[in-house]
Write a protein that holds these residues in place. Structure first.
Motif, mmCIF file in Angstrom:
data_model
loop_
_atom_site.group_PDB
_atom_site.id
_atom_site.type_symbol
_atom_site.label_atom_id
_atom_site.label_comp_id
_atom_site.label_asym_id
_atom_site.label_seq_id
_atom_site.Cartn_x
_atom_site.Cartn_y
_atom_site.Cartn_z
ATOM 1 N N LEU A 29 3.173 0.531 -3.644
ATOM 2 C CA LEU A 29 1.990 1.080 -4.300
ATOM 3 C C LEU A 29 2.375 2.132 -5.337
ATOM 4 N N THR A 30 1.620 2.173 -6.438
ATOM 5 C CA THR A 30 1.786 3.210 -7.439
ATOM 6 C C THR A 30 0.485 3.987 -7.569
ATOM 7 N N GLY A 31 0.575 5.208 -8.119
ATOM 8 C CA GLY A 31 -0.608 6.037 -8.246
ATOM 9 C C GLY A 31 -0.825 6.896 -7.010
ATOM 10 N N ASN A 32 -1.818 7.782 -7.093
ATOM 11 C CA ASN A 32 -2.100 8.715 -6.005
ATOM 12 C C ASN A 32 -3.045 8.065 -4.997
ATOM 13 N N VAL A 33 -2.481 7.185 -4.193
ATOM 14 C CA VAL A 33 -3.277 6.371 -3.262
ATOM 15 C C VAL A 33 -3.679 7.181 -2.042
ATOM 16 N N GLU A 34 -4.955 7.104 -1.712
ATOM 17 C CA GLU A 34 -5.472 7.778 -0.524
ATOM 18 C C GLU A 34 -5.596 6.828 0.660
ATOM 19 N N TYR A 35 -5.964 5.571 0.368
ATOM 20 C CA TYR A 35 -6.352 4.640 1.436
ATOM 21 C C TYR A 35 -6.169 3.205 0.941
ATOM 22 N N VAL A 36 -5.652 2.351 1.808
ATOM 23 C CA VAL A 36 -5.533 0.919 1.507
ATOM 24 C C VAL A 36 -6.037 0.129 2.700
ATOM 25 N N SER A 37 -6.971 -0.761 2.447
ATOM 26 C CA SER A 37 -7.430 -1.684 3.478
ATOM 27 C C SER A 37 -6.968 -3.083 3.090
ATOM 28 N N GLU A 38 -6.151 -3.684 3.948
ATOM 29 C CA GLU A 38 -5.612 -5.020 3.666
ATOM 30 C C GLU A 38 -6.164 -6.021 4.678
ATOM 31 N N LYS A 39 -6.760 -7.080 4.161
ATOM 32 C CA LYS A 39 -7.355 -8.126 4.998
ATOM 33 C C LYS A 39 -6.564 -9.410 4.827
ATOM 34 N N TYR A 199 0.654 -13.909 -6.909
ATOM 35 C CA TYR A 199 -0.251 -12.774 -7.094
ATOM 36 C C TYR A 199 -1.412 -13.204 -7.997
ATOM 37 N N ILE A 200 -2.625 -12.905 -7.552
ATOM 38 C CA ILE A 200 -3.836 -13.389 -8.213
ATOM 39 C C ILE A 200 -4.565 -12.286 -8.976
ATOM 40 N N GLU A 201 -4.700 -11.124 -8.344
ATOM 41 C CA GLU A 201 -5.481 -10.044 -8.960
ATOM 42 C C GLU A 201 -4.775 -8.699 -8.812
ATOM 43 N N TYR A 202 -5.023 -7.814 -9.821
ATOM 44 C CA TYR A 202 -4.485 -6.455 -9.816
ATOM 45 C C TYR A 202 -5.609 -5.481 -10.162
ATOM 46 N N LYS A 210 -5.019 -8.979 -4.673
ATOM 47 C CA LYS A 210 -5.142 -10.276 -4.001
ATOM 48 C C LYS A 210 -3.867 -11.085 -4.243
ATOM 49 N N ARG A 211 -3.365 -11.659 -3.159
ATOM 50 C CA ARG A 211 -2.216 -12.555 -3.290
ATOM 51 C C ARG A 211 -2.338 -13.680 -2.269
ATOM 52 N N VAL A 224 -4.393 -15.752 2.559
ATOM 53 C CA VAL A 224 -4.791 -14.940 1.423
ATOM 54 C C VAL A 224 -4.877 -13.491 1.909
ATOM 55 N N LYS A 225 -4.292 -12.593 1.119
ATOM 56 C CA LYS A 225 -4.330 -11.167 1.431
ATOM 57 C C LYS A 225 -5.092 -10.445 0.330
ATOM 58 N N THR A 226 -6.104 -9.696 0.718
ATOM 59 C CA THR A 226 -6.874 -8.913 -0.246
ATOM 60 C C THR A 226 -6.761 -7.439 0.121
ATOM 61 N N ARG A 227 -6.658 -6.600 -0.912
ATOM 62 C CA ARG A 227 -6.516 -5.167 -0.669
ATOM 63 C C ARG A 227 -7.597 -4.386 -1.407
#
Length: 233
Positions: A29-39, A199-202, A210-211, A224-227
């Motif tokens: 991950l790049t940027g000042n990430v606070e939270y990631v939800s991965e499904k 990789y599908i979406e950024y 999404k990948r 499929v993994k979505t974040r």
């Protein structure tokens, strides 16, 4: 109810005496990430990367990762498809008396079930033991190799069942996983599976949202993994 034993991800410390730290870089991950939800959902692939969610043999798993403002992970929460809590992992960095405890895992009612102990680290490889919190038995052993802040190899051994699993990650020039080779060995038999990643979406910060992980030999076993990524303001 079966417990989830978490395979550990981390950043190797430059000094062997320092506690290992899991950060946003660990997860690419790049940027000042606070939270990631991965499904993660099981899908059936069609042409042009279209897919349908598998309803015959459904599979869905959610992990929510929480980071502080320094980019260090504080906790990871695991949920089922209905967002019902399965388990929670708390990371342990600052306690001088932690006795090598890297993280502690709790079940869905808040009971401590596992302690992940860092045994040693050498040549970019860290060795962990997962200890049963009740009887102090060793449940599993795991090894992870990190190169340039990316996991390139992992191995896990279930002490009781003797199942040995190994993951080999192929990474592109952008530091993204593009292939994962899995080897499962049990009772002198070995199963090898190769998954390729598209990789599908950024998002606007360049993090993938999404990948698709697909297996050429069995397109019905694709995922499929979505974040969903939230950033500090």
């Amino acid at each position: 109810m079966k417990h989830i034993i978490v395979l550990i991800g981390f950043i190797l410390s430059s000094k062997s005496s320092e506690m290992l730290i899991t950060t946003t870089k660990t997860y690419g991950l790049t940027g000042n990430v606070e939270y990631v939800s991965e499904k993660i959902e099981k899908v059936t692939l069609a042409k042009d990367w279209n897919y349908t969610i598998d309803t015959k043999e459904p599979y869905c798993f959610i992990s929510n990762k929480y980071f502080n403002r320094n980019g260090v992970v504080d906790s990871v929460v695991y949920l089922n498809k209905d967002s019902i809590l399965l388990s929670k992992v708390l990371y342990n960095y600052n306690n001088d008396d932690n006795k090598g405890i890297f993280s502690i895992q709790y079940n869905n009612i808040g009971k401590k079930i596992y302690e992940n102990i860092c045994v040693n680290q050498e040549d970019s490889i860290a060795y962990f033991k997962t200890i049963n919190a009740d009887n102090k038995d060793i449940e599993s052993k795991s090894w992870t190799k990190i190169v340039n802040n990316k996991t390139v190899w992992q191995k896990s051994e279930n002490v009781k069942s003797k199942l040995i699993s190994e993951w080999i990650y192929k990474i592109d020039n952008n530091g993204q996983d593009i292939e994962i080779k899995t080897k499962n060995s049990f009772d002198k038999k070995q199963n090898i599976n190769i998954v390729k990643i598209k990789y599908i979406e950024y998002d606007k910060c360049g993090n993938w949202t999404k990948r698709i992980e697909f297996n050429d030999s069995d397109k019905n076993a694709s995922l499929v993994k979505t974040r969903l990524i939230k950033y500090y303001e």
